[in-house]
Design a protein around this motif. Structure first.
Motif, PDB file in Angstrom:
ATOM      1  N   GLY A   1       0.763  -1.238   0.000  1.00  0.00           N
ATOM      2  CA  GLY A   1       0.000   0.000   0.000  1.00  0.00           C
ATOM      3  C   GLY A   1       0.791   1.284   0.000  1.00  0.00           C
ATOM      4  N   CYS A   2       2.111   1.238  -0.011  1.00  0.00           N
ATOM      5  CA  CYS A   2       2.914   2.464  -0.045  1.00  0.00           C
ATOM      6  C   CYS A   2       3.176   2.819  -1.506  1.00  0.00           C
ATOM      7  N   ARG A   3       2.348   3.714  -2.047  1.00  0.00           N
ATOM      8  CA  ARG A   3       2.447   4.058  -3.462  1.00  0.00           C
ATOM      9  C   ARG A   3       2.441   5.578  -3.604  1.00  0.00           C
ATOM     10  N   PRO A   4       3.613   6.198  -3.546  1.00  0.00           N
ATOM     11  CA  PRO A   4       3.668   7.659  -3.677  1.00  0.00           C
ATOM     12  C   PRO A   4       3.202   8.151  -5.036  1.00  0.00           C
ATOM     13  N   GLN A   5       3.170   7.274  -6.050  1.00  0.00           N
ATOM     14  CA  GLN A   5       2.668   7.685  -7.358  1.00  0.00           C
ATOM     15  C   GLN A   5       1.199   8.093  -7.287  1.00  0.00           C
ATOM     16  N   TYR A   6       0.456   7.513  -6.323  1.00  0.00           N
ATOM     17  CA  TYR A   6      -0.909   7.939  -6.064  1.00  0.00           C
ATOM     18  C   TYR A   6      -0.952   9.248  -5.273  1.00  0.00           C
ATOM     19  N   ASP A   7      -0.083   9.349  -4.268  1.00  0.00           N
ATOM     20  CA  ASP A   7      -0.284  10.317  -3.195  1.00  0.00           C
ATOM     21  C   ASP A   7       0.370  11.672  -3.423  1.00  0.00           C
ATOM     22  N   ASN A   8       1.372  11.773  -4.315  1.00  0.00           N
ATOM     23  CA  ASN A   8       2.019  13.087  -4.449  1.00  0.00           C
ATOM     24  C   ASN A   8       1.166  14.085  -5.221  1.00  0.00           C
ATOM     25  N   GLY A   9       0.245  13.608  -6.045  1.00  0.00           N
ATOM     26  CA  GLY A   9      -0.723  14.482  -6.697  1.00  0.00           C
ATOM     27  C   GLY A   9      -0.218  15.250  -7.896  1.00  0.00           C
ATOM     28  N   LEU A  10       1.105  15.299  -8.117  1.00  0.00           N
ATOM     29  CA  LEU A  10       1.640  16.102  -9.210  1.00  0.00           C
ATOM     30  C   LEU A  10       1.293  15.495 -10.565  1.00  0.00           C
ATOM     31  N   GLU A  11       1.482  14.191 -10.711  1.00  0.00           N
ATOM     32  CA  GLU A  11       1.176  13.532 -11.991  1.00  0.00           C
ATOM     33  C   GLU A  11      -0.323  13.584 -12.311  1.00  0.00           C
ATOM     34  N   GLU A  12      -1.160  13.525 -11.287  1.00  0.00           N
ATOM     35  CA  GLU A  12      -2.607  13.582 -11.514  1.00  0.00           C
ATOM     36  C   GLU A  12      -3.034  14.946 -12.044  1.00  0.00           C
ATOM     37  N   VAL A  13      -2.335  16.010 -11.624  1.00  0.00           N
ATOM     38  CA  VAL A  13      -2.654  17.353 -12.117  1.00  0.00           C
ATOM     39  C   VAL A  13      -2.253  17.497 -13.579  1.00  0.00           C
ATOM     40  N   VAL A  14      -1.088  16.957 -13.950  1.00  0.00           N
ATOM     41  CA  VAL A  14      -0.576  17.112 -15.314  1.00  0.00           C
ATOM     42  C   VAL A  14      -1.323  16.210 -16.294  1.00  0.00           C
ATOM     43  N   PHE A  15      -1.459  14.933 -15.975  1.00  0.00           N
ATOM     44  CA  PHE A  15      -2.056  13.973 -16.901  1.00  0.00           C
ATOM     45  C   PHE A  15      -3.563  13.794 -16.712  1.00  0.00           C
ATOM     46  N   GLY A  16      -4.088  14.244 -15.583  1.00  0.00           N
ATOM     47  CA  GLY A  16      -5.486  13.978 -15.265  1.00  0.00           C
ATOM     48  C   GLY A  16      -5.599  12.807 -14.313  1.00  0.00           C
ATOM     49  N   PHE A  17      -6.641  12.806 -13.491  1.00  0.00           N
ATOM     50  CA  PHE A  17      -6.773  11.791 -12.449  1.00  0.00           C
ATOM     51  C   PHE A  17      -6.932  10.397 -13.045  1.00  0.00           C
ATOM     52  N   GLU A  18      -7.912  10.205 -13.888  1.00  0.00           N
ATOM     53  CA  GLU A  18      -8.199   8.860 -14.404  1.00  0.00           C
ATOM     54  C   GLU A  18      -7.093   8.320 -15.311  1.00  0.00           C
ATOM     55  N   PRO A  19      -6.534   9.123 -16.265  1.00  0.00           N
ATOM     56  CA  PRO A  19      -5.448   8.573 -17.087  1.00  0.00           C
ATOM     57  C   PRO A  19      -4.231   8.138 -16.269  1.00  0.00           C
ATOM     58  N   TRP A  20      -3.839   8.939 -15.274  1.00  0.00           N
ATOM     59  CA  TRP A  20      -2.663   8.570 -14.491  1.00  0.00           C
ATOM     60  C   TRP A  20      -2.940   7.351 -13.620  1.00  0.00           C
ATOM     61  N   ILE A  21      -4.136   7.254 -13.067  1.00  0.00           N
ATOM     62  CA  ILE A  21      -4.487   6.086 -12.255  1.00  0.00           C
ATOM     63  C   ILE A  21      -4.459   4.821 -13.107  1.00  0.00           C
ATOM     64  N   ILE A  22      -4.906   4.919 -14.352  1.00  0.00           N
ATOM     65  CA  ILE A  22      -4.862   3.760 -15.255  1.00  0.00           C
ATOM     66  C   ILE A  22      -3.421   3.352 -15.526  1.00  0.00           C
ATOM     67  N   VAL A  23      -2.549   4.333 -15.772  1.00  0.00           N
ATOM     68  CA  VAL A  23      -1.144   4.027 -16.012  1.00  0.00           C
ATOM     69  C   VAL A  23      -0.516   3.335 -14.814  1.00  0.00           C
ATOM     70  N   VAL A  24      -0.778   3.858 -13.622  1.00  0.00           N
ATOM     71  CA  VAL A  24      -0.197   3.272 -12.411  1.00  0.00           C
ATOM     72  C   VAL A  24      -0.738   1.862 -12.178  1.00  0.00           C
ATOM     73  N   ASN A  25      -2.041   1.664 -12.363  1.00  0.00           N
ATOM     74  CA  ASN A  25      -2.630   0.346 -12.125  1.00  0.00           C
ATOM     75  C   ASN A  25      -2.138  -0.696 -13.125  1.00  0.00           C
ATOM     76  N   LEU A  26      -1.802  -0.276 -14.332  1.00  0.00           N
ATOM     77  CA  LEU A  26      -1.282  -1.217 -15.322  1.00  0.00           C
ATOM     78  C   LEU A  26       0.201  -1.511 -15.118  1.00  0.00           C
TER      79      LEU A  26
END
Length: 602
Positions: free
Chosen positions: A554-579
């Protein structure tokens, strides 16, 4: 007579060339067609691998489509349909495994070829450990189904039962048949094995999907706590009350055990894939190559690796406690994680470069023998590293393109760069190690030459010098001489046809001089380079286990730092991380397993 026969053949060939329509030439036509008949007979065997792989891909793609439809809440697709499909696949694999085990038991007296590189004992032990935890997970699911049986489907109760039986039988198959080189019913076994491979991959993907949805819900809960109101939650709790008082324990325990069952299925699929690739293959050597683990000369690497492991657990606990509590605590948790990861990755890069330099300065021969398991190890290292490389390049691009950057993002930049460099260096080090021939320590091997003259029906006592070496050796001498007993050797002579010699012939014969490699009982200390390489392998082994723990739990800073979600969008970045994250997690576990083999081989 032999010369006459050869002349007859020559004259027949000449006659057939001179008169193509003669009766003799007609008699030779079946001989000319014989190679075509051989190709026709081998045609199904050559193409069964392609047919079986296409069948497996179609089974896998159908399952992936069902998972995708369930994940996006497609109309008419529910979790019950997905579980029914997985149950059907497991039942088919159970039938095939029972068939294969029964057939192997009936043919147990036959000598079977073995692939000594496949199914190492330590790998099977790891699979067994993960399988035991998987059985605990299945028992939790059964208990969860009993508590909520009034409002969840019957498929939720059948699935863990079938899965537990499937796990038990598959572990038995992998323990006793992982090294088999199948030479009979090859087409049927190819389809059965490829079905087992893709069934495990689908179970792996299903575990990843369930665990990722749970992690995503927790991430959304943290964002909601921090003040983000426009967050849609996916609630999957049953609509009825639990009939027992321990349902909460089952529901929470299930998600803590998912990382182990995910690793179990992916490791099982790799072993089954090697078994599939070995069908119809000719073994180059039937000698069993045992990997021995000796804990000596690795004090520095082990101590430093254990220090990294304990620190990782402490950082994980602090991270999970602090993240999402408040903005200040979340930023401090992210900073702590990035600083710690930068230090560990820098150390891993340094020792990896040192190991590469040592290998490049040594003139060690390469093992160029074909091994499906070794090729698979190298392919998986490079292929699964692409997952974390994708996330790292996304983070680097987000830091460059962002308008405003929080201060902890400057720790994210060197962290992402080091992830790319470290995996690149580690892959080079591991692949070079697994392709080098095993090196014996100096002083471990003695070679002696003897020419023995013995009678074909007598027993000759060994010379005293040979007896001394045999008595001091740790390796049993009867492995070199199968008829040696108590310091004597009785020889059996075979004729050119491989049969026993005539018992009436008591004439003595001479044994050709041979090199006998005998291991000393007290080998000398490891050389300096080997000691350094062993310390490097031990340190990298513990570091990869350490870096597997945080994202798996459960330690996933890619979710929690928020910077990538602002640039790429919430759903696209979450899809990238989950894949990409499942491949990154598997890379660490696979690297640890290969590094253990590297340590034992060095």
């Amino acid at each position: 007579m032999a010369e006459d026969n050869r002349l007859d053949i020559i004259s027949l060939d000449a006659h057939s060339m001179a008169a193509p329509n003669s009766p003799s030439s007609l008699q030779n036509k079946p001989l000319e067609r014989r190679p075509q008949l051989i190709v026709a007979e081998n045609y199904p065997q050559k193409n069964s691998e392609i047919r079986s792989s296409q069948y497996g891909f179609n089974v896998f793609l159908a399952g992936i489509l069902l998972m995708f439809a369930w994940a996006i809440h497609a109309m008419g697709i529910s979790e019950r349909d997905l579980l029914a499909y997985l149950i059907t696949l497991m039942l088919i694999q159970l039938v095939w495994m029972l068939w294969y085990i029964f057939r192997s038991y009936c043919q147990r007296c036959l000598t079977k070829e073995k692939d000594t590189h496949a199914g190492a004992r330590w790998l099977r032990c790891g699979i067994t450990l993960f399988a035991v935890i998987t059985l605990i997970l299945d028992s939790f699911k059964i208990g969860y189904f009993i508590g909520y049986s009034k409002c969840i489907t019957i498929a939720d109760g059948i699935f863990p039962v079938i899965h537990a039986v499937h796990t038990l039988l598959q572990v038995y198959l992998l323990w006793f048949h992982a090294k088999d080189i199948i030479q009979s019913f090859k087409t049927l076994e190819r389809f059965g094995l490829i079905h087992a491979v893709f069934t495990n991959l689908l179970l792996w993907a299903n575990g990843i999907l369930t665990e990722s949805k749970h992690q995503l819900n927790e991430h959304k809960e943290r964002l909601f706590t921090l003040g983000f109101a426009n967050i849609t939650m996916d609630l999957h709790t049953p609509e009825c009350n639990c009939t027992t008082s321990i349902c909460s324990i089952f529901s929470q325990g299930i998600y803590f055990l998912y990382p182990f069952t995910i690793e179990y299925h992916i490791l099982s699929s790799t072993v089954l894939y090697v078994l599939w690739k070995n069908i119809g293959r000719t073994a180059h050597s039937n000698l069993q190559q045992k990997i021995q683990f000796k804990f000596h000369g690795i004090t520095a690497g082990t101590i430093l690796g254990l220090l990294v492991l304990t620190t990782t657990i402490a950082v994980l606990v602090v991270y999970l406690i602090q993240i999402g509590r408040s903005k200040a605590k979340s930023e401090s948790a992210l900073t702590l994680f990035y600083v710690y990861a930068i230090i560990v990755l820098t150390l891993m890069c340094t020792v990896g470069i040192v190991g590469l330099l040592i290998y490049r300065t040594e003139a060690r021969s390469l093992d160029d023998s074909k091994s499906p398991s070794r090729k698979l190890d190298a392919d998986l290292l490079v292929g699964t590293a692409c997952g974390s490389w994708l996330i790292s390049w996304g983070s680097i691009l987000a830091i460059i393109l962002a308008d405003t950057r929080p201060y902890y993002s400057w720790y994210n930049l060197p962290y992402s760069v080091l992830v790319i460099i470290e995996k690149y260096i580690q892959n080079l080090f591991i692949i070079e190690c697994i392709h080098c021939k095993e090196e014996k320590a100096e002083g471990e091997i003695k070679s002696i030459k003897r020419i023995l003259t013995v009678s074909s029906e007598s027993t000759l006592s060994l010379p005293s010098a040979f007896e001394v070496i045999c008595n001091e050796g740790a390796t049993m001498c009867n492995k070199e001489f199968p008829y040696m007993t108590n310091g004597s050797v009785s020889m059996r002579e075979n004729n050119a046809d491989g049969d026993k010699s005539d018992q009436q012939n008591n004439n003595s014969f001479r044994l050709v001089a041979a090199d006998l490699s005998i291991q000393e009982g007290n080998p000398r200390k490891l050389s300096r380079k080997r000691r350094i390489l062993k310390n490097i392998a031990a340190f990298l082994f513990l570091c990869n286990i350490s870096l597997w723990i945080p994202p798996a739990f459960g330690c996933r800073p890619q979710y929690d730092n928020g910077l990538e979600e602002v640039v790429f969008g919430f759903e696209p970045w979450i899809i990238v991380v989950n894949l990409a994250m499942p491949f990154s997690i598997f890379y660490r576990m696979h690297s640890a397993s290969v590094l253990f083999e590297v340590y034992c081989k060095t």
